[in-house]
Scaffold this active site. Structure first.
Site, short mmCIF file in Angstrom:
data_model
loop_
_atom_site.label_atom_id
_atom_site.label_comp_id
_atom_site.label_asym_id
_atom_site.label_seq_id
_atom_site.Cartn_x
_atom_site.Cartn_y
_atom_site.Cartn_z
N GLY A 283 -11.21 -4.84 5.40
CA GLY A 283 -12.12 -5.58 6.27
C GLY A 283 -12.32 -7.03 5.87
O GLY A 283 -13.36 -7.62 6.17
N MET B 251 -2.22 4.62 -3.77
CA MET B 251 -3.23 5.58 -3.32
C MET B 251 -2.57 6.94 -3.37
O MET B 251 -2.25 7.55 -2.34
CB MET B 251 -3.69 5.23 -1.90
CG MET B 251 -4.63 4.01 -1.89
SD MET B 251 -4.76 3.28 -0.25
CE MET B 251 -3.35 2.18 -0.28
N ASP C 231 -10.38 -5.37 -1.02
CA ASP C 231 -9.40 -4.83 -0.07
C ASP C 231 -10.12 -4.01 0.99
O ASP C 231 -10.75 -3.00 0.69
CB ASP C 231 -8.42 -3.96 -0.88
CG ASP C 231 -7.30 -3.35 -0.04
OD1 ASP C 231 -7.18 -3.71 1.15
OD2 ASP C 231 -6.55 -2.52 -0.59
N MET D 55 -12.48 -1.48 -3.63
CA MET D 55 -12.24 -1.13 -2.23
C MET D 55 -13.50 -1.45 -1.42
O MET D 55 -14.60 -1.02 -1.77
CB MET D 55 -11.91 0.35 -2.07
CG MET D 55 -10.54 0.78 -2.58
SD MET D 55 -9.13 -0.14 -1.92
CE MET D 55 -9.29 0.13 -0.16
N GLY E 159 -4.98 -7.40 5.69
CA GLY E 159 -3.87 -6.87 6.47
C GLY E 159 -3.95 -7.27 7.92
O GLY E 159 -3.26 -8.18 8.37
N PHE F 22 -6.52 3.48 5.62
CA PHE F 22 -6.15 2.86 6.90
C PHE F 22 -6.52 1.39 6.94
O PHE F 22 -7.53 0.99 6.33
CB PHE F 22 -6.85 3.59 8.06
CG PHE F 22 -6.50 5.05 8.11
CD1 PHE F 22 -5.35 5.49 8.77
CD2 PHE F 22 -7.29 5.99 7.46
CE1 PHE F 22 -5.02 6.84 8.79
CE2 PHE F 22 -6.96 7.34 7.47
CZ PHE F 22 -5.82 7.76 8.15
N GLY F 23 -5.72 0.61 7.66
CA GLY F 23 -6.05 -0.79 7.90
C GLY F 23 -7.04 -0.88 9.05
O GLY F 23 -7.30 0.11 9.74
N ASP G 229 0.83 -1.20 0.00
CA ASP G 229 0.00 0.00 0.00
C ASP G 229 0.86 1.25 0.00
O ASP G 229 1.62 1.49 0.94
CB ASP G 229 -0.91 0.00 1.23
CG ASP G 229 -2.06 -0.97 1.10
OD1 ASP G 229 -2.81 -0.86 0.12
OD2 ASP G 229 -2.20 -1.85 1.97
C1 DX5 Z 1 -6.47 0.44 3.07
C2 DX5 Z 1 -5.48 -0.44 2.35
C3 DX5 Z 1 -5.61 -1.87 2.70
C4 DX5 Z 1 -5.42 -2.21 4.16
C5 DX5 Z 1 -6.38 -3.32 4.47
O1 DX5 Z 1 -6.49 1.69 2.47
O2 DX5 Z 1 -5.65 -0.32 0.95
O3 DX5 Z 1 -4.77 -2.69 1.87
O4 DX5 Z 1 -4.13 -2.61 4.52
O5 DX5 Z 1 -6.33 -3.59 5.82
P1 DX5 Z 1 -7.36 -4.54 6.57
O6 DX5 Z 1 -7.26 -5.89 5.95
O7 DX5 Z 1 -6.87 -4.50 7.97
O8 DX5 Z 1 -8.74 -3.94 6.39
ZN ZN Z 2 -4.61 -1.75 -0.42
#
Ligand code: DX5
Ligand code: ZN
Length: 218
Positions: free
Chosen positions: A181, A72, A179, A141, A201, A147-148, A39
């Protein structure tokens, strides 16, 4: 590019320990992950800042895994050569970015790597329809990018289905990646809707048993 598994898992290193990245990458490779999701955030297209080409270059030296780079950033066109030279195998850029979509796809192709397009939650499926025949993957998305650890948006499922149906007509081998959740329950819904690449993630890097976590998504 041929992958071993029908449903592929791409751990997002956003949830890894950047100071112990090599070990974390080896761990997910050993667990059977199919690719590595990198990312890249510029603090402008999204409110967060992560990593850039120098880190991709170091990752390339540390592993032979397929590097799936999710940009991004506001002006992806300007950075294609840099990420390609650093060792990306695929570059996914946002249809909502400032760059010209056709020209950016062309630039990724001429760098000899795979092009992919990303849609944010509020962008309709139709935004990528004109490009489906020219790209290897669409990333849908399932959270707002940046954010993760956010919660899956179930209202993205019809979008996955719509893109899968359109792709079946014009580019049946198109991969659909999700990607945000992604945990076993939400992965199942995405696969049923037509997704075949699962980014995850916090679920994978937070798991006690990484192999079990990777397998439980498929
Ligand atoms: C968010 C990123 C994702 C993120 C996903 O903007 O693009 O790749 O790491 O994280 P999780 O799996 O924790 O939702
Ligand atoms: Zn991503």
């Amino acid at each position: 590019m041929e992958f071993k598994n029908k449903v592929k898992v791409s751990p997002s290193i956003l949830s890894a320990d950047y100071a112990a990245l090599k070990g974390d990458i080896e761990k997910v490779k050993l667990a059977g992950a199919d690719m590595l999701h990198v990312d890249v955030m510029d603090g402008h297209f999204v409110p967060n800042i992560s990593i850039g080409p120098p880190v991709v270059k170091s990752i390339r030296k540390a592993t032979d895994m397929f590097l799936d780079c999710h940009l991004m950033i506001s002006n992806p066109y300007d950075y294609i050569d840099s990420f390609a030279k650093s060792g990306a195998d695929l570059i996914a850029f946002h249809v909502e970015s400032n760059s010209n979509v056709e020209k950016t796809i062309e630039k990724i192709n001429s760098a000899g790597i795979l092009p992919a397009l990303v849609v944010k939650p509020k962008t309709p499926a139709e935004a990528v329809f004109p490009y489906l025949k020219d790209i290897a993957m669409v990333l849908v998305m399932t959270v707002e990018p940046g954010f993760g650890g956010q919660s899956f948006m179930a209202d993205m499922l019809p979008k996955i289905k719509a893109i899968r149906e359109e792709a079946n007509k014009v580019n049946p081998s198109l991969m659909i990646q999700v990607d945000g959740g992604i945990v076993p329950q939400t992965a199942k819904l995405c696969i049923e809707a037509g997704a075949d690449v699962l980014v995850s993630g916090s679920y994978i890097f937070g798991a006690e048993n990484t192999t079990e976590a990777v397998n439980s998504l498929r």
